[in-house]
Scaffold this active site. Sequence first.
Site, PDB file in Angstrom:
ATOM      1  N   SER A 111      -7.088 -14.206  -0.218  1.00 47.58           N
ATOM      2  CA  SER A 111      -7.228 -12.626  -0.102  1.00 47.58           C
ATOM      3  C   SER A 111      -8.456 -12.075  -0.613  1.00 47.58           C
ATOM      4  CB  SER A 111      -6.125 -11.955  -0.715  1.00 47.58           C
ATOM      5  OG  SER A 111      -6.223 -10.595  -0.894  1.00 47.58           O
ATOM      6  N   TYR A 154      -1.084  -9.691  -8.245  1.00 50.94           N
ATOM      7  CA  TYR A 154      -1.147 -10.491  -6.860  1.00 50.94           C
ATOM      8  C   TYR A 154      -2.406 -11.240  -6.740  1.00 50.94           C
ATOM      9  CZ  TYR A 154      -2.293 -10.869  -2.114  1.00 50.94           C
ATOM     10  OH  TYR A 154      -2.533 -11.389  -0.798  1.00 50.94           O
ATOM     11  N   LYS A 192      -3.242 -15.646  -6.273  1.00 52.62           N
ATOM     12  CA  LYS A 192      -4.084 -16.031  -5.154  1.00 52.62           C
ATOM     13  C   LYS A 192      -5.482 -17.049  -5.746  1.00 52.62           C
ATOM     14  CE  LYS A 192      -1.983 -14.764  -1.588  1.00 52.62           C
ATOM     15  NZ  LYS A 192      -1.081 -15.922  -0.641  1.00 52.62           N
ATOM     16  N   ASN A 196      -8.564  -6.832   5.293  1.00 51.06           N
ATOM     17  CA  ASN A 196      -7.351  -6.163   5.487  1.00 51.06           C
ATOM     18  C   ASN A 196      -6.789  -6.056   7.148  1.00 51.06           C
ATOM     19  OD1 ASN A 196      -8.775  -4.804   3.254  1.00 51.06           O
ATOM     20  ND2 ASN A 196      -7.365  -3.408   3.287  1.00 51.06           N
ATOM     21  N   ALA A 241      -4.696   4.399  -8.461  1.00 48.70           N
ATOM     22  CA  ALA A 241      -5.031   3.563  -9.683  1.00 48.70           C
ATOM     23  C   ALA A 241      -5.300   2.037  -9.015  1.00 48.70           C
ATOM     24  CB  ALA A 241      -4.158   3.202 -10.891  1.00 48.70           C
TER      25      ALA A 241
HETATM   26  C1  WQD Z   1      -6.811   0.637   2.348  1.00 48.61           C
HETATM   27  C2  WQD Z   1      -7.455   2.162   1.814  1.00 48.61           C
HETATM   28  C3  WQD Z   1      -6.633   3.066  -0.052  1.00 48.61           C
HETATM   29  C4  WQD Z   1      -2.655   3.986   1.580  1.00 48.61           C
HETATM   30  C5  WQD Z   1      -4.525  -4.477  -0.122  1.00 48.61           C
HETATM   31  C6  WQD Z   1      -4.433  -5.573  -1.067  1.00 48.61           C
HETATM   32  C7  WQD Z   1      -5.363  -6.651  -0.437  1.00 48.61           C
HETATM   33  C8  WQD Z   1      -4.590  -6.957   1.066  1.00 48.61           C
HETATM   34  C9  WQD Z   1      -4.667  -5.483   1.979  1.00 48.61           C
HETATM   35  C10 WQD Z   1      -3.020  -8.805   0.933  1.00 48.61           C
HETATM   36  C11 WQD Z   1      -7.908   2.368   0.306  1.00 48.61           C
HETATM   37  C12 WQD Z   1      -6.494   4.158   1.286  1.00 48.61           C
HETATM   38  C13 WQD Z   1      -4.026   3.321   1.382  1.00 48.61           C
HETATM   39  C14 WQD Z   1      -2.426   5.338   1.701  1.00 48.61           C
HETATM   40  C15 WQD Z   1      -4.737   5.799   1.448  1.00 48.61           C
HETATM   41  N1  WQD Z   1      -3.411  -7.376   1.061  1.00 48.61           N
HETATM   42  N2  WQD Z   1      -4.995   4.357   1.293  1.00 48.61           N
HETATM   43  N3  WQD Z   1      -3.353   6.245   1.562  1.00 48.61           N
HETATM   44  O1  WQD Z   1      -5.666  -1.730  -1.087  1.00 48.61           O
HETATM   45  O2  WQD Z   1      -7.530  -2.298   0.383  1.00 48.61           O
HETATM   46  O3  WQD Z   1      -5.812  -3.908   0.113  1.00 48.61           O
HETATM   47  O4  WQD Z   1      -3.782  -4.556   0.949  1.00 48.61           O
HETATM   48  O5  WQD Z   1      -3.815  -9.596   0.784  1.00 48.61           O
HETATM   49  O6  WQD Z   1      -4.997  -7.960  -1.145  1.00 48.61           O
HETATM   50  O7  WQD Z   1      -5.405  -5.169  -2.234  1.00 48.61           O
HETATM   51  O8  WQD Z   1      -5.354  -1.737   1.409  1.00 48.61           O
HETATM   52  O9  WQD Z   1      -4.256  -0.552   2.956  1.00 48.61           O
HETATM   53  O10 WQD Z   1      -3.482  -0.174   0.658  1.00 48.61           O
HETATM   54  O11 WQD Z   1      -5.740   0.688   1.214  1.00 48.61           O
HETATM   55  O12 WQD Z   1      -5.702   6.748   1.255  1.00 48.61           O
HETATM   56  O13 WQD Z   1      -1.187   5.842   1.756  1.00 48.61           O
HETATM   57  O14 WQD Z   1      -6.690   3.269   2.319  1.00 48.61           O
HETATM   58  O15 WQD Z   1      -6.966   3.776  -1.277  1.00 48.61           O
HETATM   59  O16 WQD Z   1      -9.017   2.974   0.274  1.00 48.61           O
HETATM   60  P1  WQD Z   1      -5.950  -2.227   0.066  1.00 48.61           P
HETATM   61  P2  WQD Z   1      -4.619  -0.501   1.562  1.00 48.61           P
END
Ligand code: WQD
Length: 316
Positions: free
Chosen positions: A107, A131, A135, A161, A275
Amino acid sequence: MALLAAGHEAVILDNFSNASPMVPERLETITGTKPIVIEGDVRDRALVSSVLEEHQIDAVIHFAAKKAVGESTQKPLMYFDHNISGFVSLTRAMEDQGVFKLVFSSSATVYGDPEQLPITESSARNHTNPYGFTKLVCEEMMEAMCAAEPRWSCGVLRYFNPVGADASGLIGEDPRDIPNNLMPYIAKVAAGDLPEIQVFGDDYDTPDGTGVRDYIHVSDLAKGHVLSLEALERDGKGHVVNLGTGQGVSVLEMINAYSAACGQSLPYKIVPRRAGDIATCYADPALAKDLLGFEADKTLEDMCNSSWAWLQNGKV
Ligand code: WQD
């Protein structure tokens, strides 16, 4: 987890803790081939060893791990058990049976908060949550395994993503409770299952102030796994590559794209940052193209359209 016999006939080992029992039947509809599916846990070394032997497996694609960042901070030991103990059980079983080709689901989380963009495979690694730690540990274990036993060849795929669903609309992401990730959350709002999207902060140093990520279609991701396996077979050595598009997309851009896909305006509210979130993360995809011939070709529109079609047609 997919265990592959010669010619890419796959055997699936899954404990179905996060997958619908309908999936094998739907895979048969999509591929025309009834998959061999064994219900079991990757942490069961004896079971894995017997499956490898019985089905004359010659390579393994390992996806069997927990993947929610937030959950990992609440339940670190569960993540260490599934993701690290599971990896050790699997690779010990592979060693038992003389199977040394492994494609591993890693990841972009291993990069932590990137120091430079776009992110290349030589960018510094760090972990910012349990997590990501699991990895990183698995990547380091593979480095040690390959140094000690040259028969090992590992394809380490650092996903950015993953989003979207299979073009058939029959398989896709189906979170059992409130999704942590952006696209499945937007999808639930579009489907009327949730009232509004919460945008985690609009004060980042990005073009529109919201978080920027490198979203990659799951079908492109699947293509990357096949190319990784073929590279292991062809080159007889491993690789570590980013699987991303190289394009950054903001939260508001994703909301607008999904609105176009579902044909409705989607309600959202700007709330405080989450956070642990970083401002921007996107890949330099050049090495995957150079080593594997991989290039993501699905667009943001494809990602949103396929997700919406899955929601309307295929959900179990
Ligand atoms: C994306 C963007 C949030 C939800 C995580 C893991 C990564 C991978 C993919 C496994 C960010 C914003 C999100 C919401 C929002 N998983 N957001 N409202 O955090 O980039 O990555 O998932 O490998 O390891 O860390 O993905 O989709 O959670 O967030 O504004 O309800 O969307 O702040 O900018 P992330 P995400």
